[in-house]
Design an enzyme around this catalytic site. Sequence first.
Site, PDB file in Angstrom:
ATOM      1  N   ASP A 229       0.864  -1.171   0.000  1.00 11.56           N
ATOM      2  CA  ASP A 229       0.000   0.000   0.000  1.00 11.56           C
ATOM      3  C   ASP A 229       0.902   1.222   0.000  1.00 11.56           C
ATOM      4  O   ASP A 229       2.068   1.156   0.396  1.00 11.56           O
ATOM      5  CB  ASP A 229      -0.936  -0.018   1.211  1.00 11.56           C
ATOM      6  CG  ASP A 229      -2.203   0.786   0.971  1.00 11.56           C
ATOM      7  OD1 ASP A 229      -2.210   1.653   0.071  1.00 11.56           O
ATOM      8  OD2 ASP A 229      -3.207   0.559   1.671  1.00 11.56           O
ATOM      9  N   TRP A 230       0.384   2.358  -0.410  1.00 13.58           N
ATOM     10  CA  TRP A 230       1.216   3.549  -0.616  1.00 13.58           C
ATOM     11  C   TRP A 230       1.748   4.053   0.730  1.00 13.58           C
ATOM     12  O   TRP A 230       1.009   4.554   1.560  1.00 13.58           O
ATOM     13  CB  TRP A 230       0.401   4.610  -1.338  1.00 13.58           C
ATOM     14  CG  TRP A 230       0.536   4.544  -2.835  1.00 13.58           C
ATOM     15  CD1 TRP A 230       0.801   5.594  -3.658  1.00 13.58           C
ATOM     16  CD2 TRP A 230       0.442   3.399  -3.698  1.00 13.58           C
ATOM     17  NE1 TRP A 230       0.884   5.159  -4.973  1.00 13.58           N
ATOM     18  CE2 TRP A 230       0.676   3.824  -5.027  1.00 13.58           C
ATOM     19  CE3 TRP A 230       0.218   2.038  -3.476  1.00 13.58           C
ATOM     20  CZ2 TRP A 230       0.665   2.960  -6.119  1.00 13.58           C
ATOM     21  CZ3 TRP A 230       0.205   1.172  -4.563  1.00 13.58           C
ATOM     22  CH2 TRP A 230       0.425   1.625  -5.862  1.00 13.58           C
TER      23      TRP A 230
END
Length: 813
Positions: A229-230
């Site tokens: 995930d970012w």
Amino acid sequence: MKHTDIIKSLSLEQKCALLSGGTVFTTRALPGKGIPAITLSDGPNGVRKQAGAADHLGLNPSVPATCFPTSATVANSWDPELGEAVGAAMGEEAAAQGVSVLLGPGLNIKRSPLCGRNFEYFSEDPYLAGKMAAAYVRGIQKNGIAACPKHFAVNSQELRRMASDSIVDERTLREIYLTGFEMVVKEAQPKTIMSAYNLVNGTYANENTHLLMDILRKDWGFDGAVVTDWGGSNDHALGVKNGSTLEMPAPGGDAIRELMKAVQTGKITEADVDARLEELLELVFTTKAAVDAAPGKFDADAHHALARRAAAQSIVLLKNENGLLPLAKGEKVAVIGDFAQTPRYQGAGSSAVNSIKVDSFLECLAESGLNSVGYAKGFDRQGKPDETLKAEAVQLAKNANVVLLCMGLDEIKESEGIDRADMKLAENQLELLAAVAAANPNVVVLLSAGSSLESSWVKDCKALVYGCLGGQAGAGALVEVLTGAQNPCGKLAETWARSYADTPAKAHFGGDGPTVEYREGLYVGYREGLYVGYRYYDTAGVPTAFPFGYGLSYTSFAYSDLKADEKGVTLTVTNTGSCAGAEVVQLYVAKPDATIFRPAKELKGFTKVQLEAGESKTVTIPLDDKAFRYWNVKTDRWEVEGGSYQLLVGASSADIRLTAAVTVAGTGAPDPYAGKNLEHYRTAQVQNVPDAEFEALLGRPIPENKVHIDRNMTLGEMGHGRSPIGWLAAAVLGTLLRRSIKKGKPDLNILFQYNMPLRALAKMTNGAISMGMVDGIVMELRGFWIIGLVRVIVEAVKNLVLNSRMEERLKNS
């Protein structure tokens, strides 16, 4: 390996560089080695490819795309074929925009109705979520691009989402929180999986060898790329070693040097890097070829029509007193409510789509054949009392035969980055409903909300139509249902509790500390799920407002002629009403005499059947390998308790129409809980489980729930430090957050920063901040004021020089 020759031609620096992003939404390219960059974009309910400078929160505008109904909405259709069609359309649009990886669907379990991101997720039930998500993935990947199911795993809240530790026992982990992902991997073969931000039992999901290697890759056979995930990478080297392929968004040179050092010091091996690089290159080359071969355009009108069909098939009719609906042509109606004019058709956050066009309820109504006597706003969207608006609405209601009252949750109530404070509609909306009903009892409520609500107010309306968040064409779909052009056939994919106090996770959801204890789910569950959602309500005997799987129709259905064995059931379904309609037939499994105790019933199959008035059809619902299994923590594998099982066929979890008994052979495994005192779990009283019982199930002490001053302290927690600068920064951030909430529109940047750990400063700034600088900030927060600031400055200069040299080398390679 397919790409051995390319991998052998690369230096260690080049290999490590390829395992992290080049920009916010692209991988790195090495043109000299024939390796192109590919684009990844958000996409749970539509493509969100940003134009110009990209950011992961959607602060800058994105390219127009079709906004389909959210996953929470389409799950109410109980129609995987429809989900696959939506996925295929999104995949087509992604490829047309040059997107290789579409970041979705989301299939985390709806543990609590307060999770701010529930609108992105399918269900409280892992079987339904898994079937729908697998369909989306098949659709997205039809043209060769990649879907990226997320967030793997045990991600159920937004508060402190990047640094919270989900404490869960192995059985609950396997049966509830992983089963949907298992189904997606085995049934749809996704090319990528997105790891979750959070820790699972003390280890970050992105570097968790049990999740990524033991289960995902070895048990399930996943051979694709795992994408963080970012900002979700904690220790990139451990991630690479334990199965994580690509670190996003663009951590810069510091991350590359960190990975190189890990190889050079023996923390990981170059073979670990090569294994992940093989996965990445396969993803890059195959999806780039698919994008290059795809048409550069798509039929926007056809996709809008599909979005409308998906919304219409997903609408749930929750109440229809005295058959008020459907409305006859020419019926005199009054339209009230701000949502009629300014629809809430999607959630806020990284999934927000720049819609090609958005249907207006008022415009669609004008073309419906109904006779509108006017529109009144009725209430302030952010909940402020307004007697003038209410009085205007009441007066308008008196002039109509039927009132169409558009109510719902506003934007700040459902957003990535923040959880809901309660399950309630705004008080001014409820006051308006009561006042309008007193003036005209024929009130139809049209409800826009991505998750369940407390609904004692339902007594004040004669009909309740739940549109959820219907996407850009949702308004037209609602009009179709109101007029009978579409017979409602949606069924709830989550239980609606009478009140938040009745929900099983309320004592352990959204706390301020770093740990999240999944006490309500432990031990009691059977196979895919434990005491989450209907499994809890049905087992503990807690009444609900609307049960799981519930939904009304303008016609009626009868079930008969049930035949059953351990492979599934066959039955006849008859439309006994006067109009065509579709019924969702649900198959639950129960074992009332179980030794390995479990919920009262669990969904194990379903089918949707379309019938003309008076028509009968024979339908078959198969049972798969997950039908009777449970995870045995003593044998560390799936087992089956032998004996008699009940197969329950019904129209909802609370409306069982037919029952059959079947005998199933067991595996003869020992009872893993023999001799343990687990009375709260045996009786389903899981709202307040004692520490001793929880520890007995975990097999270890409950972790300390205390904020520590380290790299994983969040920016919102800096007030716990010993630095005046940290105190001030936390206070300012908290003030900005509260102002954002009061405005009624989420400031995604503030929401993200508040829950962001310090380490993410080095992961989200494209190399501008190094982990050494983060360590200097930590020293400052620990009270080493001057030393900490000096270290930040020294590390900043060093980072600038090293990054410049590295980027020059990579550019010329």
